[in-house]
Scaffold this active site. Sequence first.
Site, mmCIF file in Angstrom:
data_model
loop_
_atom_site.group_PDB
_atom_site.id
_atom_site.type_symbol
_atom_site.label_atom_id
_atom_site.label_comp_id
_atom_site.label_asym_id
_atom_site.label_seq_id
_atom_site.Cartn_x
_atom_site.Cartn_y
_atom_site.Cartn_z
ATOM 1 C CB SER A 1 -11.799 20.338 -48.026
ATOM 2 O OG SER A 1 -11.155 20.222 -46.797
ATOM 3 N NE ARG B 1 -9.645 25.614 -49.787
ATOM 4 C CZ ARG B 1 -10.455 24.909 -48.992
ATOM 5 N NH1 ARG B 1 -10.210 23.632 -48.738
ATOM 6 N NH2 ARG B 1 -11.513 25.452 -48.456
ATOM 7 C CE LYS C 1 -10.931 17.240 -43.875
ATOM 8 N NZ LYS C 1 -10.269 18.489 -44.002
ATOM 9 C CG ASP D 1 -8.298 18.202 -47.310
ATOM 10 O OD1 ASP D 1 -8.901 19.095 -47.927
ATOM 11 O OD2 ASP D 1 -8.213 18.183 -46.069
ATOM 12 C CG HIS E 1 -17.793 17.146 -40.246
ATOM 13 N ND1 HIS E 1 -16.463 17.062 -39.878
ATOM 14 C CD2 HIS E 1 -17.945 18.350 -40.843
ATOM 15 C CE1 HIS E 1 -15.843 18.169 -40.247
ATOM 16 N NE2 HIS E 1 -16.729 18.970 -40.831
HETATM 17 N N1 URA Z 1 -12.699 22.363 -42.787
HETATM 18 C C1 URA Z 1 -12.167 21.487 -43.678
HETATM 19 O O1 URA Z 1 -11.888 20.337 -43.355
HETATM 20 N N2 URA Z 1 -11.947 21.911 -44.939
HETATM 21 C C2 URA Z 1 -12.231 23.161 -45.347
HETATM 22 O O2 URA Z 1 -12.025 23.463 -46.490
HETATM 23 C C3 URA Z 1 -12.773 24.054 -44.413
HETATM 24 C C4 URA Z 1 -12.997 23.632 -43.132
#
Ligand code: URA
Length: 447
Positions: free
Chosen positions: A183, A168, A187, A161, A82
């Site tokens: 967050s 947010r 994932k 999320d 990632h």
């Molecule tokens: N990317 C994400 O998946 N979550 C965040 O909070 C910020 C960037």
Amino acid sequence: MRMYDLILKKRDGGTLSSAEIAYFIRGYVAGEIPDYQVAALLMVVYFRGMTFREMADLTAAIVDSGETCDLGVIPGIKVDKHSTGGVGDKTTLVVAPLVAACGVPVVKMSGRGLGHTGGTIDKLESIPGFRTDLSLADIVSQVREVGLAVVAQTGNLTPADRRLYALRDVTATVDSIPLIASSVMSKKIAAGADAIVLDVKTGRGAFMQEEAAARELAQAMVQIGRQQGRRTLALVTGMDEPLGYAVGNALEVREALRLLRGEERPADLYALCRHLAGYMVLLGGKVDSLDEAQLLVDRQLASGAALDTMRAWVRAQGGDPAVVDEPDLLPVASFRVEVTAASAGFVQAIDARAVGRAALALGAGRAVKGEAIDPAVGVVLRRKVGDRVKAGEALATVYHNGKGVEEALSRIRQAYLLRAEKVEPPALVRAVIGAPAEEAGWTLPGK
Ligand code: URA
């Protein structure tokens, strides 16, 4: 339990219990806790931070809010990677086939580009026919057959999320390390890989511009991943100038293919790919050291095995495999314009964010979710940091289809800083977080 009490406790410097965190996530997804109370709690977290235990509980509660992918039927240690987002970052297109060719299965869910940074899914979809909407059953059978799959998020993963991020976004609470870490990692955990290599970018073109903040985020994510039983490691890497030369979807796929074909090897791009692929192979348990892993990676590149894997991957996801042998079959913009140097000198800096915005203006990215993009347009740098340039020589080429050209040209001109003295490009890999020696010195956000 009352949401009011949770907000008050956190406001006054307290720590939320595991049960309280699970209550707030469950209640929010069920529609029982209103946006305004969750927004208040997010703002308190923004200012107060979270202990590591709170972050880990928040991550677990977000994972529990939806489905998870069970990749257990695929043999071996499945590895994911990632990146927190950069400009010209096409590493997945190189690293995924390299690692799969080393015999380590790669399963990755990727996102689309937003703002000045690109997204892997948009890049892959510039290959004619390439599908990214695979079901879990398709992913499993493809990984068993060709060793890798890179797909858009599938199923109902981490619905909490999605709701939290949207809130947010409109309450100025995106750039909070505990909220970003939970967050991103929720994932990754829900997507099911056994090992995760994170590339946390820092510098002008990055989400976390300050290196100290990027390190803190990397430490938090590594600890969450390990607490959830995943082999996790993070690199903190520079994103001051774009990575490689190409910025824009098909242009980046072409650059990645040319690297795999042995036709060109941008030094910074391959150095980072070698690091990421090396750590993925190491975490995948194929070898015992990074050196061995990188030698294995180099061999898959030199022998053409990684290119064969790329071809099999493109075919498996419905793309035209001829593109791998003839990258010129990718979409091409109708027009090109050169940006030239007004004076002679050495390139001191290339503002990655400005180059990303130039590509966005041309239509390579989207300013808001859901916007259509043009796969063919973008920018190819002709000079990188440290290069000499004479007056009138090309700094970059803009590939366009008539949209946003003036803005792009002006942004590229402003992105380049020339000086009389030669400078060395700064180190690309700033830190490795999660190597055993690092762990003793970890500090936690919010403590
Ligand atoms: N990317 C994400 O998946 N979550 C965040 O909070 C910020 C960037």
